[in-house]
Design a protein around this motif. Structure first.
Motif, mmCIF file in Angstrom:
data_model
loop_
_atom_site.group_PDB
_atom_site.id
_atom_site.type_symbol
_atom_site.label_atom_id
_atom_site.label_comp_id
_atom_site.label_asym_id
_atom_site.label_seq_id
_atom_site.Cartn_x
_atom_site.Cartn_y
_atom_site.Cartn_z
ATOM 1 N N SER A 174 -7.187 9.451 4.851
ATOM 2 C CA SER A 174 -6.122 9.079 3.908
ATOM 3 C C SER A 174 -6.801 8.680 2.606
ATOM 4 C CB SER A 174 -5.289 7.907 4.448
ATOM 5 O OG SER A 174 -4.734 8.212 5.708
ATOM 6 N N ILE A 185 -3.972 3.147 3.828
ATOM 7 C CA ILE A 185 -5.126 2.694 3.041
ATOM 8 C C ILE A 185 -5.086 1.174 2.895
ATOM 9 C CG2 ILE A 185 -6.186 2.787 0.741
ATOM 10 C CD1 ILE A 185 -5.157 5.676 0.554
ATOM 11 N N SER A 230 0.827 -1.207 0.000
ATOM 12 C CA SER A 230 0.000 0.000 0.000
ATOM 13 C C SER A 230 0.862 1.258 0.000
ATOM 14 C CB SER A 230 -0.935 0.000 1.208
ATOM 15 O OG SER A 230 -1.721 1.165 1.245
ATOM 16 N N MET A 251 -10.064 4.942 0.429
ATOM 17 C CA MET A 251 -9.795 5.828 1.558
ATOM 18 C C MET A 251 -9.957 5.099 2.884
ATOM 19 S SD MET A 251 -12.651 6.855 3.555
ATOM 20 C CE MET A 251 -12.057 8.474 4.072
ATOM 21 N N ASP A 268 -6.548 7.698 -1.682
ATOM 22 C CA ASP A 268 -5.770 7.241 -2.828
ATOM 23 C C ASP A 268 -5.837 8.332 -3.897
ATOM 24 O OD1 ASP A 268 -4.717 6.056 -5.087
ATOM 25 O OD2 ASP A 268 -5.804 4.169 -4.866
ATOM 26 N N HIS A 306 -0.635 8.330 -1.189
ATOM 27 C CA HIS A 306 -1.540 8.790 -0.138
ATOM 28 C C HIS A 306 -1.586 10.311 -0.077
ATOM 29 C CE1 HIS A 306 -1.169 4.647 1.069
ATOM 30 N NE2 HIS A 306 -1.796 4.809 2.222
#
Length: 450
Positions: A420, A385, A243, A391, A422, A249
């Motif tokens: 947070s 994430i 991730s 998110m 994407d 992010h």
């Protein structure tokens, strides 16, 4: 004929598992639906049921075995009156051509002695040099195997690979003495790590310098204990690393005044007490996030390489801490569910998550995630994430802070929340709109009940 029972994929992310316990023994009769084993996946310990009937012929994989790959044969199941076939012989031994038999022909008589002389069939006789040639040809690659180009598959036995990893030997530089140049245990045991790179330097074609393997962690000479990594911890490490490496992010934080929400919670708990329901602040956070995602559908999305998926309902994955790590059971249809339903389901899912009794469908899916560390007194944090979601909302502790109320400085209960997002799928302005909607719902909580 024996039926091969293979390690099943009990969750979408499962690649290997631990055969925790056999619930049958060799010779037992089983039928469809009978429990045969307990298997530890990356998220839970699950019971494995039989789909065929028969007699347990052989338990191929002992209980307690870690790292059993999906698709590996773990049991042989026989029909009534059958016996398990013996283990297969080495493939090389099966395919090896049998040596030609020597045939006797009518023996001629020696004229001087009058005795018969035994000779081989002329068709089976070859010059010595010709008979030895195939042996020398097959031995030649083993004696001096050509260096392998980058990306070429190295043929080696599992034991040889493990020994090579322990000794730091590069298998690509070794000549195998096994069938078809396969590297075996003896080849690795005699290899020296320092000299492993020498053969590849003499190659007649250019090769890229191999990437340096990460050095093993040096444990300080301090009293300590080590704990074996569980399948869950390995999966958490892999997925969170992916991730942070692959998902760009972006973080957005708002301060939320909670006084009205806390007052509403107290009133609802008073009325729900007779039903045995007690709402937590986290239950209201789940509802508020779900309602905000429906209001701002541009954030209720999933990114794929070729398309952007927008969901029509909000299923919220909620981070739950267990002794082995985090797991995210899902509250489905949280945008339309009642607060009492969310609370009841969340308590049940959290309890079974800690006991590793969740079903795969209960911790997979979800359109967005919520992580709440307010109970630990954490003021603010940024969560990672959970792919492929777009998110995750990180919720901190509600605390008394100076706050401007009706143009005057006062004291209010305030919570910091950080989203947070994407950034491949969600623009900063869209994320800001979601955080604004979430703040408004928390500060005027009757709106999430309408």
């Amino acid at each position: 004929m024996s039926i091969e029972i293979k390690m099943p994929a009990l969750s979408p992310t499962m690649e290997e598992g631990t055969l925790a316990k056999w619930l049958v023994k060799e010779g037992d009769s089983v039928k469809a639906g009978d429990l045969m084993a307990e298997i530890e996946t990356d998220k839970a310990t699950m019971e494995f049921e039989a789909v065929d009937e028969g007699v347990v012929g052989k338990l191929v994989v002992p209980e307690g075995t870690d790292g059993v790959k999906v698709g590996t044969v773990i049991m042989l199941l026989d029909g009534e009156g059958e016996e398990s076939a013996p283990a297969k012989k080495d493939a090389a031994a099966e395919t090896a051509a049998p040596a030609p038999k020597k045939e006797q022909v009518d023996a001629p008589v020696d004229r001087e002695t009058g005795e018969k002389v035994s000779v081989e069939n002329p068709e089976n006789k070859r010059p010595a040099a010709e008979a030895q040639a195939p042996v020398q040809a097959s031995a030649q690659p083993q004696a001096a195997a050509a260096p392998r180009r980058d990306g070429e598959r190295v043929k080696a036995s599992p034991l040889a690979r493990r020994i090579a990893a322990e000794k730091g030997v590069d298998l690509a530089t070794l000549a195998g003495s096994g069938p078809n140049g396969r590297i075996v245990k003896a080849d690795v045991e005699g290899a020296q790590p320092a000299a492993a790179a020498a053969p590849s330097q003499a190659a007649s074609w250019p090769t890229a310098a191999p990437a340096a393997a990460p050095a093993p962690a040096q444990i300080p000479d301090i009293p300590h204990q080590t704990t074996k990594l569980s399948n869950m911890r390995k999966t958490i490490a892999r997925r969170l690393t992916e991730s942070k490496q692959q998902v760009p992010h972006i973080y957005l934080t708002v301060d939320v005044r909670l006084d009205k929400l806390l007052k509403l919670r107290a009133e609802l708990n008073e009325s729900l007490g007779a039903r045995g329901v007690k709402l937590s602040v986290n239950d209201l956070m789940i509802k508020a996030l779900a309602a905000a995602l429906v209001q701002v559908p541009k954030c209720n999305v999933m990114y794929t390489p070729n398309e952007l998926v927008t969901f029509k309902r909000a299923d919220i994955s909620v981070a739950v801490s267990t002794p082995e790590g985090l797991i995210t059971p899902v509250i489905t249809e949280a945008d339309t569910a009642s607060l009492s339903s969310i609370s009841t389901r969340m308590k049940d899912l959290a309890a079974r998550a800690r006991d590793k009794k969740l079903k795969p469908e209960e911790f997979t899916g979800g359109t967005a995630s919520l992580s709440n560390m307010g109970m630990y007194g954490i003021k603010q944090f940024e969560a990672v994430i959970n792919p492929p979601q777009g998110m995750i909302l990180a919720v901190g502790a509600g605390e008394k802070r100076p706050y401007v109320i009706d143009d005057a400085l006062g004291i209010a209960t305030v919570m910091s929340a950080t989203g947070s997002f994407d950034h491949r799928a969600i623009d900063g302005s869209d994320g800001a709109e979601l955080m604004q909607a979430f703040k408004a719902l928390c500060e005027n909580p009757l709106g999430m009940l309408a």
